[in-house]
Design a protein around this motif. Structure first.
Motif, PDB file in Angstrom:
ATOM      1  N   ARG A 177       0.816  -1.214   0.000  1.00 43.34           N
ATOM      2  CA  ARG A 177       0.000   0.000   0.000  1.00 43.34           C
ATOM      3  C   ARG A 177       0.849   1.262   0.000  1.00 43.34           C
ATOM      4  NH1 ARG A 177      -2.924  -2.713  -1.895  1.00 43.34           N
ATOM      5  NH2 ARG A 177      -4.897  -3.591  -1.208  1.00 43.34           N
TER       6      ARG A 177
ATOM      7  N   ARG B 294      -6.265   0.048  -6.604  1.00 40.21           N
ATOM      8  CA  ARG B 294      -5.657  -0.423  -5.365  1.00 40.21           C
ATOM      9  C   ARG B 294      -5.002   0.709  -4.576  1.00 40.21           C
ATOM     10  NH1 ARG B 294      -6.136  -5.796  -5.404  1.00 40.21           N
ATOM     11  NH2 ARG B 294      -6.522  -6.780  -7.418  1.00 40.21           N
TER      12      ARG B 294
ATOM     13  N   GLN C 181      -2.507   2.597  -5.277  1.00 41.41           N
ATOM     14  CA  GLN C 181      -1.049   2.544  -5.296  1.00 41.41           C
ATOM     15  C   GLN C 181      -0.462   3.704  -6.085  1.00 41.41           C
ATOM     16  OE1 GLN C 181       1.875   2.230  -4.140  1.00 41.41           O
ATOM     17  NE2 GLN C 181       1.641   0.026  -3.851  1.00 41.41           N
TER      18      GLN C 181
END
Length: 836
Positions: free
Chosen positions: A396, A432, A434
């Motif tokens: 993360r 996600r 990211q």
């Protein structure tokens, strides 16, 4: 399904070819398979011809230029010798050169003696870190529940450097690839030095020479996780620590972040071989070693010879053989020719280069099997321990990757291709949450990434100063660019930008996947060889190896033996110190114009060229042999079971992910913070470029101004992630629903002022970005864009009406295309996904 009676009854047997249709179907299937083999063979043939063409062209071009230069040098040398002969100085010059060469030989031997003494003393001390900084040992991995030989060091600042414990701490993980720790901080201009000068607390992850009994790589990862937790405990008011991993410490950092996604702040991986199958045809020779020299069984065999311990000197020797002209010849001739300049730099580097560290057999086997030969980390098949898979998608923290085209150990494809093989496309990276930022240097070599002072002063300095703003980027894939702008007060000032990239940009660094297919056959062959060795050969080898024999094998390794024999412990070297002292006292250097010095330089250059030619020929032979054997029809059939890549989701599956569905359900929900961040993300999507000054304004507004400051880091990151998904998958609805997030006109005007302040001067915007700003105002029912915002409206004095722009914040600017005159603001700045 046919029964036993049908098998012998042609009229009832459904599987017998009894019609033209069945026969045609069988022929068609055979032809399809044949076409597939022809295509595969054609692809390998293309790889072979490309490899031969590129390698031979590079050899021909490079060495022909060197040959031409050698001819010119030879002519110049002959002219100098003729001139010396004509002047009657040839004999005198030769005698002078012989004396000079003899004195330099004595001084060089004395330096090698010093190196040997340093080596033995370093070994006797247990090979401590070669850091130039003082440090305290904060934690020791052998005291943890899963003991390892790793330690956490706190770097003590040198005189004149003040550390602020509230600033984000740095944790540097050095590679355990045969050498000892310290490469990240054995110079003042280093990764450690850069962070210290900026006032950050710096911690260093070091390790002892000998691993703990029964140590696994998972124990190392657990120790590193414990170290990060301890650093966080020591700095409760600071942001989460930055973790920097060099070379193999880079993929170790990825393991740490993937298995502990809640622990780290941004992670920086420098020259890390994460996708070892990747490379470019005609380049990257090191990736072929397993297919040419042998796979997993070799480190297993060497570990058995070491009594269950793998000697890192083998890895260092492999590095030296990769470029023998530099490491085995030129390093010593340069020392010999420049010995009068001193030997401090040589000895400083050799202390680290000659510190050989050990691993357990389980550790080196995991590294070779899971990473370098099996490529399992990229394929999402790696297991750090039973029942504990490693998924790089679990990370993360923002990831910053530094690679170089000049790196022949970890080329850019190996450092970056894991991104293209892990995510379906950039949308999945955004889904996600990211942020992946990469830089590709054009020339610096592998060690230069960690050692070069120029890199420390430029790339590492800019990464360190930019990390605080990278977290304000909208999720996505970016390339960080550094451009020289001005030289002022002896310092070079740079412009840093972040350009949005796609996975195709990363794939373009290589040649596709056709050249990687043979590696699957190598991976399977390595598994078979390891099983055969383990079952048949290993019991015999282990029965013959004793503890004293294992220690003797390490002491007699050529890398150690050459250093020890040159030390003062060798009686033959004891007179050298006295001779060197006498030479220094009576030193008479040859004149700079001595023609025999030019002849010496000519010989050195010619010998280096010859060694380079042999190396280039060897590398070309390795590559052609590799693809000829493992790319053959047999090799393709043998490796087919290991060719599978990670299964990637398609666009429909990405849109159906829970994160996207949840975000799209909130498109009409939120308030001021959500609206401002959404508009900034939409502008970033429109601009595709972010400059650091604009990013810094964005980071300032989103972290220091209310109401954003009260959100906290986690809530703020969640909103940026959520609004990025909305802007990515429903951009029109994202714009149309803005009025639902902002209540009255004053709030809408204030939100637009904040967005425009971050975006910067309209003169520096793309026309499409100006149009988008106008559309925001139109949707929100506001007057058309009429000026630039010169200062942060969210930090304006309370008495200034928030809906009105103070006159001091505006000055006239030329009209945009088709528009009216507009106020002008001074200096440009950034957005969290914003303007560039």
């Amino acid at each position: 399904m046919a029964n036993v009676f049908d098998l012998f009854d042609p009229f009832r047997q459904s599987q017998v070819l009894r019609s033209k249709g069945d026969l045609f179907s069988a022929m068609q299937k055979t032809m399809t398979a044949t076409d597939g083999e022809i295509d595969a063979g054609s692809a390998i043939l293309t790889v072979l011809t490309t490899a031969a063409s590129r390698q031979s062209e590079r050899i021909a071009d490079g060495h022909s230029r060197r040959a031409e230069a050698a001819v010119e040098t030879a002519r110049s040398l002959m002219d100098k010798l003729r001139a010396a002969q004509a002047e009657g100085k040839l004999h005198t010059d030769y005698a002078e050169y012989l004396r000079d060469a003899w004195e330099r030989t004595i001084l060089t031997m004395d330096t090698l003696r010093k190196r040997g003494d340093i080596f033995l003393a370093h070994e006797e001390a247990g090979c401590p870190p070669v850091l130039i900084y003082d440090y305290d040992v904060i934690m020791d991995g052998r005291d943890l529940p899963y003991p390892s030989n790793y330690m956490l060091l706190k770097i003590l600042p040198p005189d004149g450097v003040t550390i602020d414990d509230a600033r984000r701490p740095y944790i540097i993980i050095d590679p355990r690839a045969g050498h000892g720790p310290g490469i990240g901080g054995f110079k003042a201009d280093s990764q450690v030095g850069v962070a210290l000068r900026k006032g950050h607390p710096v911690y260093f992850v070091a390790f002892r020479r000998m691993p703990e009994p029964g140590q696994f790589l998972s124990y190392v990862t657990r120790s590193e996780a414990a170290f990060v937790r301890e650093v966080m405990r020591r700095h409760p008011r600071a942001s989460m620590p930055v973790v920097t991993g060099n070379c193999q410490g880079g993929w170790a950092t990825l393991l740490l972040a993937a298995t502990n996604p809640d622990l780290t702040g941004p992670i920086v991986i420098n020259g890390a071989p994460v996708a070892p199958w990747a490379g470019k045809v005609g380049e990257s020779p090191m990736r072929y070693n397993a297919g040419v020299l042998g796979g997993t069984w070799i480190p297993m065999f060497l570990s058995d010879l070491g009594g269950g311990i793998f000697d890192g000197a083998h890895l260092v020797q492999n590095f030296e053989l990769l470029n023998p002209a530099r490491t085995l010849f030129r390093k010593y001739t340069d020392l010999f020719r420049d010995i009068d300049k001193g030997d401090e730099a040589f000895l400083e580097f050799e202390k680290w280069w000659g510190g050989f560290f050990l691993m357990t057999e389980a550790e080196i086997k995991w590294i070779v099997e899971q990473l370098f030969v099996g490529n399992r980390l990229v394929k999402n098949e790696a297991r750090i321990e039973p029942g504990r898979p490693v998924d790089l998608k679990a990370i993360r923290a923002p990831i910053i990757v530094f690679a170089s085209h000049g790196d022949n150990i970890t080329p850019p494809q190996q450092a970056l291709n894991w991104v293209a093989e892990t995510y379906a496309d950039v949308n999945e990276i955004r889904i996600r949450g990211q942020r992946i930022v990469y830089m590709v240097h054009e020339q610096v070599g592998h060690l230069g990434i960690f050692v070069s002072s120029q890199i420390a002063k430029k790339e590492h300095t800019e990464v360190a100063s930019t990390l605080k703003t990278i977290e304000a980027l909208a999720p996505g894939l970016y390339e960080m660019t550094i451009e020289d702008v001005t030289e002022k007060d002896g310092h070079t000032h740079f412009t840093v930008g972040f350009a949005e990239r796609t996975l195709d940009d990363i794939r373009a660094l290589g040649d596709g996947l056709d050249d990687q297919r043979p590696f699957a056959a190598v991976a399977r062959a390595a598994e078979v060889q390891a099983q055969l060795y383990d079952a048949i050969v290993r019991p015999v080898v282990r029965s013959l190896v004793t503890e004293s024999g294992a220690e003797m094998s390490r002491a007699l390794h050529p890398m150690r033996l050459t250093r020890a024999l040159a030390s003062s412990s060798n009686p033959a070297m004891q007179p050298v110190e006295g001779l060197a002292a006498k030479v220094k006292a009576e030193r008479r250097k040859a004149a700079a114009g001595n023609p025999f010095l030019a002849a010496e330089a000519f010989w050195v250059q010619g010998t280096e060229t010859m060694i380079d030619f042999l190396r280039d020929s060897r590398d070309m032979g390795y590559e052609l042999y590799f693809h000829s054997i493992w790319g053959s029809p047999w090799g393709r059939a043998f490796g087919r079971t290991h060719e599978a890549r990670r299964t990637l989701k398609n666009q429909n599956e990405l849109r159906g992910l829970p994160e996207v569905a949840t975000a799209l359900m909130t498109v009409e929900l939120g308030g001021f913070c959500e609206a401002v961040i959404r508009m900034l993300v939409l502008m970033a999507e429109n601009r595709r470029q972010v400059r650091r000054d604009r990013l810094e304004r964005s980071a300032h507004v989103l972290t220091r101004d209310e109401p954003f400051r009260s959100l906290g880091a986690e809530r703020r990151a969640m909103i940026i992630h959520q609004q990025t998904l909305i802007a990515t998958f429903e951009p029109e609805r994202a714009i149309e629903t803005l009025p639902l997030l902002l209540g009255d006109r004053n709030e809408r005007e204030l939100a637009m002022q904040a967005v425009q302040y971050i975006a910067g001067d309209t003169e520096e915007m793309l026309p499409t970005t100006v149009v988008l700003l106008q559309r925001f105002r139109e949707i929100l029912g506001l007057d058309p864009l009429i000026g630039n915002v010169s200062r942060d409206p969210l930090s304006a004095p309370a008495e200034v009406p928030p809906a009105l722009e103070p006159a001091a914040m505006l000055e006239t600017v030329p009209p945009a295309a088709g528009g009216t005159a507009k106020p002008r603001r001074g200096k440009p700045v950034s957005t969290p996904g914003g303007e560039g």
